[in-house]
Design an enzyme around this catalytic site. Sequence first.
Site, short mmCIF file in Angstrom:
data_model
loop_
_atom_site.label_atom_id
_atom_site.label_comp_id
_atom_site.label_asym_id
_atom_site.label_seq_id
_atom_site.Cartn_x
_atom_site.Cartn_y
_atom_site.Cartn_z
N ASN A 83 0.98 -0.57 0.14
CA ASN A 83 0.08 -0.09 0.33
C ASN A 83 0.65 1.19 -0.22
OD1 ASN A 83 0.47 0.35 2.42
ND2 ASN A 83 -0.69 -0.13 3.28
N SER A 110 1.24 3.56 2.42
CA SER A 110 2.09 3.67 2.99
C SER A 110 3.65 3.50 3.01
CB SER A 110 1.40 3.73 4.73
OG SER A 110 2.13 3.72 5.72
N GLU A 111 3.45 1.22 3.19
CA GLU A 111 4.30 1.00 3.23
C GLU A 111 5.05 1.04 2.10
OE1 GLU A 111 1.58 -3.14 4.61
OE2 GLU A 111 1.60 -2.67 1.95
N ASP A 161 -6.07 -7.95 1.05
CA ASP A 161 -6.10 -9.57 0.92
C ASP A 161 -7.14 -9.63 0.07
OD1 ASP A 161 -4.39 -10.14 3.50
OD2 ASP A 161 -6.14 -10.17 4.97
#
EC number: 2.7.1.167
Length: 473
Positions: free
Chosen positions: A194, A196-197, A263
């Site tokens: 995502n 942020s990651e 997921d």
Amino acid sequence: MKLSMPRFDQAPVLVVGDVMLDRYWHGGTSRISPEAPVPVVKVDQIEDRPGGAANVALNIAALGAPASLIGVTGQDEAADSLANSLQAAGVRSVFQRIAHQPTIVKLRVMSRHQQLLRIDFEEPFATDPLSLATEVDSLLEGVKVLVLSDYGKGALKNHQSLIQAARAKGIPVLADPKGKDFSIYRGASLITPNLSEFETIVGRCTDEADLVAKGLQLLQDLDLGALLVTRGEHGMTLLRVGQPALHLPARAREVFDVTGAGDTVISTLAAAIAAGEDLPHAVALANLAAGIVVGKLGTAAISAPELRRAIQREEGSERGVLGLEQLLLAIDDARAHKEKIVFTNGCFDILHAGHVTYLEQARAQGDRLIVAVNDDASVSRLKGPGRPINSVDRRMAVLAGLGAVDWVISFPEGTPENLLSQVKPDVLVKGGDYGIDQVVGADIVKAYGGTVKVLGLVENSSTTAIVEKIRKN
């Protein structure tokens, strides 16, 4: 991009990663505790759902693809609950059960569809990487995609050995990454961080061009096949070396809960790629699936019928001329939203003002109007030589353009009984001056509890009269 439903039943996928149990305590709140200023929840329902890598496998199985799962649990009732839920969903699961360590459990206290509290039961697992790698190698035969579902809980210790084992067999590897070191995913076919990651690794992105530049550099540094950055309300961006960036807008209509959305993305991607879809199409399907699942409460899976209906809507078959399979899917979707289905039928050879008024009145009997149209051969049998004036395709196209009409379908028989028995409308409408029992198909509709209505025809409006006038002139 035209979307279509893949053949998921021929797309076996293996998921390896951190499994956990998502447990929900549901109850009502009507008072504040006398012991502390907190609400008192009277629990009336306890619900267990597979989470983490187990939710990925569950999502893959829900789409109809054969799913296998390898993970690590404790030797406790939470592991048993996970195993039972996965077995019921058709997921083949192999757990490395470790004594004296609890299965990871995320307990959420819910009231009135709101999450009041989350309690985590977890300890980092001391796993045996060699044993896990052996299990993976034994299950890779026949698999078309390997998914690494990494939550940083300890199940995945030797990412490179798993990636290399799959690549040696020509199996694509998809990874949902975690942590501050993405080099452990080097050589993967696709990773799906995502925003942020992603920014944890490459630094803050000032704009879209900066995101693309940093993403392409990461692709080259880690020898990745592709990078998909999921960006919440801004959709998702697919990056590949030598290809233009593909930006897809978010599809969610309403967002209730983002739990497990990542997921859903990687599971839909994996199943679609395993089914032979190209990457842009797989990403578009994953984007569509994510838009559905965030409209659900809690950790949830998207089913094959839900995805199929979403594709139908996306491709414009929410309204218009449909085949029987498309129509039945559209009806299922409408009924899920408590909409009343109205059905009428006829030749509609030369559409006139009387037809338009009648169809508007028919539509007013419910929420959705189906117009069934006699095909050319049946019109000829009913009306005689020289009819129809307009072919069935043209007649249906004109009807589909009317605001009162939702769905148009043709039928070959002289009467629509066969179609009625499959569609099962809530209301059957016919125009004329005869009794309800004289309406063709009334017995079928009344037998399952439907309603039959007869509407008056507009005076001085007749296709036959129009045809005769044209012939005389």
